[in-house]
Write a protein that holds these residues in place. Structure first.
Motif, short mmCIF file in Angstrom:
data_model
loop_
_atom_site.label_atom_id
_atom_site.label_comp_id
_atom_site.label_asym_id
_atom_site.label_seq_id
_atom_site.Cartn_x
_atom_site.Cartn_y
_atom_site.Cartn_z
N ASN A 104 20.32 7.67 38.46
CA ASN A 104 21.17 7.10 37.41
C ASN A 104 22.15 8.14 36.87
N ALA A 105 21.65 9.39 36.72
CA ALA A 105 22.53 10.45 36.22
C ALA A 105 23.68 10.68 37.21
N TYR A 106 23.35 10.64 38.50
CA TYR A 106 24.38 10.82 39.54
C TYR A 106 25.38 9.67 39.49
N MET A 107 24.84 8.43 39.39
CA MET A 107 25.72 7.26 39.36
C MET A 107 26.61 7.24 38.12
N ARG A 108 26.05 7.76 37.04
CA ARG A 108 26.82 7.82 35.79
C ARG A 108 28.06 8.71 35.98
N LYS A 109 27.83 9.82 36.68
CA LYS A 109 28.95 10.74 36.97
C LYS A 109 29.98 10.06 37.87
N CYS A 154 30.55 6.88 38.27
CA CYS A 154 31.24 5.82 37.52
C CYS A 154 32.28 6.41 36.57
N LYS A 155 31.90 7.53 35.94
CA LYS A 155 32.81 8.16 34.99
C LYS A 155 34.10 8.58 35.69
N LYS A 156 33.95 9.13 36.90
CA LYS A 156 35.12 9.54 37.69
C LYS A 156 36.02 8.34 37.98
N ARG A 157 35.37 7.20 38.22
CA ARG A 157 36.15 5.99 38.54
C ARG A 157 36.68 5.30 37.29
N GLY A 158 36.28 5.82 36.14
CA GLY A 158 36.70 5.20 34.89
C GLY A 158 35.90 3.96 34.55
N GLU A 159 34.69 3.85 35.12
CA GLU A 159 33.81 2.71 34.83
C GLU A 159 32.61 3.19 34.03
#
Ligand SMILES: [Zn+2]
Ligand SMILES: [Zn+2]
Length: 211
Positions: free
Chosen positions: A134-139, A141-146
Motif C-alpha cells: 500500500n505504501a508503494y502504491m500510495r507513492k 498514485c501520488k506521482k500520477r496525481g491520484e
C-alpha cells in the motif's frame, strides 16, 4: 474450491488455492489466511483467526507493565538505596525486585511500541505485508496525481468492529471486544468484503516472505 466464484491463484510452494490476502509461511510450511507475520514468540503465525488475540496481547501486556511499574516504583527506589539492607521489608531479594522493575519497563516499551504499530495497521485494515504494498502504491498514485485508497478499509470504527466481530456486521455485543474470550472473526478468511472504492491491486504471484 467450491466456495470460490472464480479460481484463485495457486501457491507456488504448497500447490493449493491461495485466497486473497493469504500468504505462504516458510516456517509453518503452509498458506495462512490474511497472513500478517510469523511470530517466533508465540511460535505461530498471526493471521485471520488469531489477529484478535494478538492485538489483545499487545494491549493488555503493556497495561500490566504500567501497573507493575507504578506499584513497584516504591520497592524499586528502596532496593536502589544502598542502605536498604537493614530495613528491607519484602520477602523477595532487592536484586530481583530491581530487575523485575527494569524488565517491566523494557517489555512495556517494546510491546507497547509494537502494539501502537499493530493497532495502526488493524484500524487501517492492512496486514504487515499489505502495508508495504500500500505504501508503494500510495507513492505511485501520488506521482500520477491520484489518491490511493485501501479497498479493505471500512474506516477506523468499521475496521475495529470487523476484527472483534461486533457492530452492524458482527455477531457479538460490543463489550466482548474487551474480553479475552474465544470469538471467531467475521467471515471465512478466504473472501473479504470490499469497501467499494479504491484500487484492486494485482501484484502477481509474489511468494517472497517479507518477514
Ligand atoms: Zn502455500
Ligand atoms: Zn508461520
Amino acid at each position: 474450491m467450491e466456495s470460490y466464484t472464480e479460481v484463485p491463484p495457486t501457491c507456488k510452494r504448497c500447490h493449493l488455492p491461495k485466497p486473497e490476502r493469504a500468504h505462504h509461511c516458510s516456517v509453518c510450511k503452509k498458506c495462512v489466511l490474511r497472513y500478517d507475520h510469523h511470530c517466533p514468540w508465540i511460535h505461530n503465525c498471526v493471521g485471520h483467526f488469531n489477529h484478535r488475540y494478538f492485538l489483545m496481547f499487545l494491549t493488555y501486556l503493556p497495561i500490566a507493565c504500567v501497573y507493575f511499574v507504578i506499584m513497584g516504583a516504591g520497592p524499586f527506589m528502596l532496593a536502589a538505596d544502598p542502605n536498604s539492607d537493614d530495613n528491607w521489608p519484602y520477602w523477595l531479594d532487592q536484586a530481583i525486585v530491581a530487575f523485575s522493575e527494569v524488565l517491566a519497563v523494557a517489555i512495556g516499551v517494546a510491546v507497547g511500541g509494537m502494539g501502537i504499530w499493530h493497532w495502526y495497521l488493524a484500524l487501517t485494515a492492512q496486514t504487515t505485508l499489505e502495508q508495504y504494498n500500500n505504501a508503494y502504491m500510495r507513492k505511485v498514485c501520488k506521482k500520477r496525481g491520484e489518491k490511493f485508497t485501501n479497498m479493505y478499509n471500512f474506516g477506523i470504527i468499521g475496521n475495529f468492529q470487523d476484527i472483534f466481530n461486533i457492530g452492524p456486521r458482527g455477531h457479538y455485543p460490543w463489550y466482548t471486544a474487551l474480553l479475552p474470550i474465544r470469538i471467531p472473526p467475521i467471515g471465512n478468511g478466504k473472501r473479504y468484503e470490499r469497501s467499494g472504492r479504491g484500487y484492486i491491486l494485482d501484484f502477481g504471484d509474489d511468494d517472497e516472505d517479507m518477514v
